[in-house]
Design an enzyme around this catalytic site. Structure first.
Site, PDB file in Angstrom:
ATOM      1  N   ASP A   1       0.837  -1.200   0.000  1.00  0.00           N
ATOM      2  CA  ASP A   1       0.000   0.000   0.000  1.00  0.00           C
ATOM      3  C   ASP A   1       0.876   1.256   0.000  1.00  0.00           C
ATOM      4  OD1 ASP A   1      -1.778   2.058   0.495  1.00  0.00           O
ATOM      5  OD2 ASP A   1      -2.990   0.852   1.884  1.00  0.00           O
TER       6      ASP A   1
ATOM      7  N   GLY B   1     -11.585   5.544 -11.198  1.00  0.00           N
ATOM      8  CA  GLY B   1     -12.697   4.826 -11.815  1.00  0.00           C
ATOM      9  C   GLY B   1     -13.351   5.672 -12.880  1.00  0.00           C
TER      10      GLY B   1
ATOM     11  N   ALA C   1      -7.480  14.726 -17.785  1.00  0.00           N
ATOM     12  CA  ALA C   1      -8.275  15.796 -18.384  1.00  0.00           C
ATOM     13  C   ALA C   1      -9.373  16.274 -17.429  1.00  0.00           C
ATOM     14  CB  ALA C   1      -8.899  15.309 -19.684  1.00  0.00           C
ATOM     15  N   CYS C   2      -9.650  15.469 -16.393  1.00  0.00           N
ATOM     16  CA  CYS C   2     -10.686  15.865 -15.424  1.00  0.00           C
ATOM     17  C   CYS C   2     -10.292  17.103 -14.626  1.00  0.00           C
ATOM     18  CB  CYS C   2     -10.976  14.728 -14.451  1.00  0.00           C
ATOM     19  SG  CYS C   2     -11.858  13.376 -15.218  1.00  0.00           S
TER      20      CYS C   2
ATOM     21  N   TYR D   1     -11.874  14.305  -7.873  1.00  0.00           N
ATOM     22  CA  TYR D   1     -10.803  13.575  -8.563  1.00  0.00           C
ATOM     23  C   TYR D   1      -9.952  14.563  -9.374  1.00  0.00           C
ATOM     24  CZ  TYR D   1      -8.853  10.489 -12.235  1.00  0.00           C
ATOM     25  OH  TYR D   1      -8.025   9.851 -13.136  1.00  0.00           O
TER      26      TYR D   1
ATOM     27  N   LYS E   1      -5.968  15.769  -8.881  1.00  0.00           N
ATOM     28  CA  LYS E   1      -4.997  15.677  -9.986  1.00  0.00           C
ATOM     29  C   LYS E   1      -4.275  17.020 -10.155  1.00  0.00           C
ATOM     30  CE  LYS E   1      -5.344  11.480 -11.642  1.00  0.00           C
ATOM     31  NZ  LYS E   1      -4.217  10.569 -11.422  1.00  0.00           N
TER      32      LYS E   1
ATOM     33  N   LYS F   1     -22.031  -3.601 -22.740  1.00  0.00           N
ATOM     34  CA  LYS F   1     -23.488  -3.578 -22.927  1.00  0.00           C
ATOM     35  C   LYS F   1     -23.866  -4.081 -24.324  1.00  0.00           C
ATOM     36  CE  LYS F   1     -24.274   0.294 -19.739  1.00  0.00           C
ATOM     37  NZ  LYS F   1     -24.795   1.669 -19.590  1.00  0.00           N
TER      38      LYS F   1
ATOM     39  N   THR G   1     -20.022  14.945 -25.518  1.00  0.00           N
ATOM     40  CA  THR G   1     -18.908  14.517 -26.385  1.00  0.00           C
ATOM     41  C   THR G   1     -17.654  14.191 -25.575  1.00  0.00           C
ATOM     42  OG1 THR G   1     -18.299  16.838 -26.675  1.00  0.00           O
ATOM     43  CG2 THR G   1     -19.647  15.834 -28.418  1.00  0.00           C
ATOM     44  N   ARG G   2     -16.845  13.291 -26.136  1.00  0.00           N
ATOM     45  CA  ARG G   2     -15.561  12.908 -25.537  1.00  0.00           C
ATOM     46  C   ARG G   2     -14.618  12.451 -26.653  1.00  0.00           C
ATOM     47  NH1 ARG G   2     -17.981  14.626 -21.892  1.00  0.00           N
ATOM     48  NH2 ARG G   2     -18.056  13.994 -19.714  1.00  0.00           N
TER      49      ARG G   2
HETATM   50  P1  NAD Z   1      -6.265   1.554 -12.669  1.00  0.00           P
HETATM   51  O1  NAD Z   1      -7.275   1.746 -11.588  1.00  0.00           O
HETATM   52  O2  NAD Z   1      -6.405   0.350 -13.543  1.00  0.00           O
HETATM   53  O3  NAD Z   1      -4.795   1.554 -12.053  1.00  0.00           O
HETATM   54  C1  NAD Z   1      -4.453   2.228 -10.881  1.00  0.00           C
HETATM   55  C2  NAD Z   1      -3.758   1.225  -9.979  1.00  0.00           C
HETATM   56  O4  NAD Z   1      -3.354   1.888  -8.777  1.00  0.00           O
HETATM   57  C3  NAD Z   1      -4.661   0.063  -9.557  1.00  0.00           C
HETATM   58  O5  NAD Z   1      -4.118  -1.181  -9.979  1.00  0.00           O
HETATM   59  C4  NAD Z   1      -4.702   0.167  -8.049  1.00  0.00           C
HETATM   60  O6  NAD Z   1      -4.729  -1.087  -7.378  1.00  0.00           O
HETATM   61  C5  NAD Z   1      -3.425   0.937  -7.754  1.00  0.00           C
HETATM   62  N1  NAD Z   1      -3.507   1.558  -6.439  1.00  0.00           N
HETATM   63  C6  NAD Z   1      -4.537   2.301  -5.943  1.00  0.00           C
HETATM   64  N2  NAD Z   1      -4.291   2.627  -4.664  1.00  0.00           N
HETATM   65  C7  NAD Z   1      -3.078   2.094  -4.363  1.00  0.00           C
HETATM   66  C8  NAD Z   1      -2.304   2.078  -3.170  1.00  0.00           C
HETATM   67  N3  NAD Z   1      -2.731   2.690  -2.053  1.00  0.00           N
HETATM   68  N4  NAD Z   1      -1.112   1.433  -3.195  1.00  0.00           N
HETATM   69  C9  NAD Z   1      -0.688   0.780  -4.305  1.00  0.00           C
HETATM   70  N5  NAD Z   1      -1.392   0.768  -5.461  1.00  0.00           N
HETATM   71  C10 NAD Z   1      -2.576   1.409  -5.477  1.00  0.00           C
HETATM   72  O7  NAD Z   1      -6.275   2.888 -13.522  1.00  0.00           O
HETATM   73  P2  NAD Z   1      -5.565   3.222 -14.919  1.00  0.00           P
HETATM   74  O8  NAD Z   1      -6.655   3.429 -15.902  1.00  0.00           O
HETATM   75  O9  NAD Z   1      -4.508   2.241 -15.223  1.00  0.00           O
HETATM   76  O10 NAD Z   1      -4.957   4.655 -14.579  1.00  0.00           O
HETATM   77  C11 NAD Z   1      -3.580   4.842 -14.252  1.00  0.00           C
HETATM   78  C12 NAD Z   1      -3.351   6.313 -13.920  1.00  0.00           C
HETATM   79  O11 NAD Z   1      -3.725   7.141 -15.031  1.00  0.00           O
HETATM   80  C13 NAD Z   1      -4.153   6.814 -12.734  1.00  0.00           C
HETATM   81  O12 NAD Z   1      -3.384   7.738 -12.014  1.00  0.00           O
HETATM   82  C14 NAD Z   1      -5.316   7.535 -13.377  1.00  0.00           C
HETATM   83  O13 NAD Z   1      -5.868   8.521 -12.533  1.00  0.00           O
HETATM   84  C15 NAD Z   1      -4.645   8.127 -14.604  1.00  0.00           C
HETATM   85  N6  NAD Z   1      -5.613   8.411 -15.680  1.00  0.00           N
HETATM   86  C16 NAD Z   1      -6.228   7.370 -16.319  1.00  0.00           C
HETATM   87  C17 NAD Z   1      -7.150   7.643 -17.326  1.00  0.00           C
HETATM   88  C18 NAD Z   1      -7.868   6.520 -18.059  1.00  0.00           C
HETATM   89  O14 NAD Z   1      -8.665   6.836 -18.942  1.00  0.00           O
HETATM   90  N7  NAD Z   1      -7.628   5.243 -17.754  1.00  0.00           N
HETATM   91  C19 NAD Z   1      -7.448   8.965 -17.670  1.00  0.00           C
HETATM   92  C20 NAD Z   1      -6.813   9.999 -16.985  1.00  0.00           C
HETATM   93  C21 NAD Z   1      -5.880   9.699 -15.999  1.00  0.00           C
END
Ligand code: NAD
Length: 322
Positions: free
Chosen positions: A50, A76, A119-120, A149, A153, A200, A219-220
């Site tokens: 962790d 998420g 982008a959020c 969120y 960021k 879905k 849109t996205r």
């Molecule tokens: P994801 O949820 O699949 O991966 C994040 C990982 O972080 C998870 O496996 C989770 O178990 C791990 N994690 C969370 N808390 C933890 C902790 N306390 N200790 C150790 N590990 C921990 O998400 P992702 O889609 O792979 O995103 C990766 C990064 O990119 C994130 O920072 C996310 O915010 C950023 N991001 C993703 C997207 C997208 O569209 N997927 C868009 C914008 C930003």
């Protein structure tokens, strides 16, 4: 041999990144609360733990790595981020991780952390017109993200850039826009729009119905995972610290996204619009800065990535049924 530390290596983007770094010949340590869900990690060393715990961060950042990729976050899709029910956890967990990592990495004399912002963090007031959103990097202020969120960021991207200024680090900040692809979360409430729509559609009978949150005109843009990884590596190797968008600029409405996936599946579906968390009305990646600074921009058409993603999700749906 290059050494890399990937935090969040059990997640969607982190696991793909580990695979790419291994293909490129690096020695890789992955860290996460869990192993990747859908495939074996290729990391040389993988530590479960962790990152909110400073002692654990000390243990995994036990040396100077050539590169650290900080992707771990409490994360998420809209069903997780925009309902408000998880705000305290999202802010506390992700900010704690980022504070620990910046501090521990600096104290082990690490110089280069890649941070995945989102982008959020862009202001809601620039994303009210679905046809004309403004997500230029410099439009971030005055800040007004539409989710906690996004606020976290924004704080954390400033944190990593402050370490550049005050501790002579070379951290890199990217703002990802909706990344999708095989082995992403596709069910359970944390999935994002492309995966949810693929699921879905895969579950629907031909000539059946599909539920769409909102009126579907929001849109996205969506970026396929391979291009996200390419942009990430290029930014890490560049002299530009960011923040910079890593996203697609092929903007579509959610209704168009549904139609494209239904076409791929060869199904005719009736859209049933239901209330749900939808976020801002419009969002698109502006790719002028990445093109200028890196001489590269994502270019793959959305449909190509959706074909691969639909095929993978359709297999998961079939596996789940049997
Ligand atoms: P994801 O949820 O699949 O991966 C994040 C990982 O972080 C998870 O496996 C989770 O178990 C791990 N994690 C969370 N808390 C933890 C902790 N306390 N200790 C150790 N590990 C921990 O998400 P992702 O889609 O792979 O995103 C990766 C990064 O990119 C994130 O920072 C996310 O915010 C950023 N991001 C993703 C997207 C997208 O569209 N997927 C868009 C914008 C930003």
């Amino acid at each position: 041999m290059k050494t890399a530390l990937v935090l969040g290596a059990g997640g969607f983007i982190g696991n793909h990144l580990v695979t790419r770094l291994k293909t490129d010949g690096a020695w890789v340590r992955g860290v996460d609360l869990k192993f990747p869900e859908f495939s074996e990690t290729l990391a040389d060393d993988f530590v479960i733990g962790d990152l909110r715990q400073p002692d654990f961060c000390d243990r995994v950042i036990d040396r100077r790595f050539d590169e650290i990729y900080q992707l771990a976050a409490d994360m998420g899709g809209a069903g997780y981020i925009f309902t408000g029910e998880h705000d305290a956890n999202i802010m506390h967990n992700s900010a704690t991780i980022n504070l620990n990592i910046a501090d521990r990495a600096h104290k082990r004399n690490n110089k280069r952390i890649f941070y995945s912002s989102s982008a959020c963090m862009y202001p809601a007031y620039n994303q009210e017109d679905p046809a004309n959103p403004n997500c230029k990097e410099h439009s971030a202020y005055p800040a007004a993200p539409d989710s906690e969120y996004g606020w976290e960021k924004l704080f954390s991207e400033r944190l990593f850039l402050a370490y550049n200024r005050n501790h002579a680090m070379n951290n890199r900040v990217a703002r990802y826009h909706n990344i999708f692809g095989p082995e992403g979360t596709w069910q359970g409430g944390k999935e994002k729009a492309p995966a949810a729509v693929c699921r879905k559609v895969a579950e629907a009978a031909d000539n059946g119905e599909i539920e769409v949150w909102g009126d579907g005109t929001q849109t996205r843009s969506f970026l396929f995972i391979d291009e996200c990884i390419e942009g990430t590596i290029r930014l890490m190797q560049s002299e530009f610290e960011g923040p910079v968008n890593i996203g697609s600029d092929e903007m579509v409405s959610i209704n168009q996204l549904v139609d494209t996936v239904a076409d791929i599946a060869g199904k005719h579906l009736h859209k049933n619009h239901v209330p749900g968390p939808i976020g801002v009305r419009g969002r698109n990646s502006d790719n002028n800065l990445i093109a200028e600074k890196l001489g590269w921009r994502p270019s793959q058409p959305l449909v190509k990535g959706l074909e691969k993603t639909y095929a993978w999700i359709e297999r998961q749906v079939r596996k789940n049924k049997s």
